[in-house]
Design a protein around this motif. Sequence first.
Motif, short mmCIF file in Angstrom:
data_model
loop_
_atom_site.label_atom_id
_atom_site.label_comp_id
_atom_site.label_asym_id
_atom_site.label_seq_id
_atom_site.Cartn_x
_atom_site.Cartn_y
_atom_site.Cartn_z
N TYR A 265 0.86 -1.19 0.00
CA TYR A 265 0.00 0.00 0.00
C TYR A 265 0.89 1.24 0.00
CZ TYR A 265 -3.66 -3.22 1.65
OH TYR A 265 -4.54 -4.26 1.79
N GLN B 229 -7.49 8.47 -6.82
CA GLN B 229 -6.81 7.39 -7.52
C GLN B 229 -6.11 6.45 -6.54
OE1 GLN B 229 -3.36 8.46 -9.97
NE2 GLN B 229 -4.21 7.23 -11.63
N TYR B 230 -5.39 7.01 -5.58
CA TYR B 230 -4.70 6.18 -4.59
C TYR B 230 -5.71 5.42 -3.72
CZ TYR B 230 0.12 7.76 -5.34
OH TYR B 230 1.36 7.98 -5.86
N LYS C 23 -7.27 2.53 -5.78
CA LYS C 23 -6.25 1.51 -6.02
C LYS C 23 -5.97 0.71 -4.75
CE LYS C 23 -1.43 0.96 -7.57
NZ LYS C 23 -0.20 1.68 -8.03
N SER C 24 -5.86 1.40 -3.64
CA SER C 24 -5.58 0.72 -2.37
C SER C 24 -6.78 -0.09 -1.90
CB SER C 24 -5.20 1.75 -1.30
OG SER C 24 -3.95 2.34 -1.61
N TYR C 25 -7.98 0.40 -2.18
CA TYR C 25 -9.17 -0.38 -1.83
C TYR C 25 -9.20 -1.70 -2.59
CZ TYR C 25 -13.99 -1.99 -1.84
OH TYR C 25 -15.11 -2.78 -1.73
N LYS C 26 -8.90 -1.66 -3.87
CA LYS C 26 -8.85 -2.89 -4.67
C LYS C 26 -7.81 -3.86 -4.11
CE LYS C 26 -8.79 -2.43 -9.16
NZ LYS C 26 -8.39 -1.90 -10.49
N LEU C 27 -6.67 -3.32 -3.71
CA LEU C 27 -5.62 -4.16 -3.14
C LEU C 27 -6.07 -4.76 -1.81
CD1 LEU C 27 -2.64 -5.11 -3.28
CD2 LEU C 27 -2.00 -2.99 -2.13
N VAL D 45 -11.08 8.17 -12.75
CA VAL D 45 -10.43 7.14 -11.93
C VAL D 45 -11.06 5.77 -12.21
CG1 VAL D 45 -10.13 6.30 -9.56
CG2 VAL D 45 -9.66 8.69 -10.11
N GLN E 207 -9.94 4.53 -15.72
CA GLN E 207 -8.56 4.06 -15.70
C GLN E 207 -8.44 2.72 -14.99
OE1 GLN E 207 -6.06 7.13 -14.02
NE2 GLN E 207 -6.05 8.34 -15.90
N SER E 208 -9.23 2.55 -13.93
CA SER E 208 -9.20 1.29 -13.18
C SER E 208 -9.71 0.13 -14.03
CB SER E 208 -10.06 1.42 -11.91
OG SER E 208 -10.12 0.20 -11.23
N LYS F 141 -7.11 -0.97 -16.73
CA LYS F 141 -5.86 -1.61 -16.30
C LYS F 141 -6.08 -3.09 -16.05
CE LYS F 141 -3.53 2.42 -14.36
NZ LYS F 141 -2.96 3.06 -13.16
#
Length: 296
Positions: free
Chosen positions: A192, A237-238, A241-245, A289, A292-293, A296
């Motif tokens: 993260y 964006q962060y 991305k971190s939620y998905k992780l 966002v 883009q998600s 990817k």
Amino acid sequence: MEEYDKIGIVLLNYNNSTLDTLECVNALIKSGCAQEQIFILDNDSEKKYKDILIKHIPGKVVMSFNPVNSGFAKGCNIGIKYFLNRENISYILLLNNDTIVPVNFLKDLITPFLHLDPTVGIVSPLIYYNTDKNQVWYGGVNYIPSIGCYTHNTDKNKIPINGYVDTNVTTGCCMLFRKTLIEKVGFLDEDYFMYFEDVDFSLKVRRAGFRILLNVDAHIFHKVGTSSEKVSFEKTQYAFKSYKLFIRKNYSSFKRLFYMVMAYIAYIHGGIKLILNRRTGESIIIFKVLFQSICK
């Protein structure tokens, strides 16, 4: 030596938050904290901000300068590792640099570790907005089953007047734990860069059999915007991305799929609400966002 004198405090600094760092350090020292208890990691700020730190931070405060911005989790881990090697330190406090602590804060915060059983893993204080010192920013959490995650409880009516409250997860804005906790659950997950590392760490702590407490008898003030704060592309964006992780690391494949679909729906709903409130520019950020998600 009092028990609160054994707390090592980790602060991260980055660029224009430097003035916040100075104010935070001064407040800690005024609250009775020794300079040697404070460790500042600068996450590759511009030279002018590093120079401000070097010039104005009191001489016994420990400073380290990271050659790259390694993010929140890794930056905190650098500070944690520093204090793990200090025999006079028994506890570690991760504290956002944009906070202000009152007098006797450390003495108040540490009390659950002194009065309760060893299953106490993390203690966090009640956190108010600095701009409105009667408005709660963090008072425990509410679980959102549709997305498998948590939001801060900001409702004063759900917070007792004093004492300690068990909570599912805490916030990296301010969390106190024993050094020995790291030996049992490990460091913050450095996958993260920013956001959700605190939630992930909280779940690891609870799975190891430890409690997470909100200590209502201790409080700080946080310099964050209220609900009217504008949406930022970088932060959004962060966060996504971190939620998905976080979902990928903590849930089974079926739940991951379900939570992600629900998260996309929630973000789309939020984007539409921004349009209806004539905040079109911010809604574009949300949809950008999401696009883009997906790509990817």
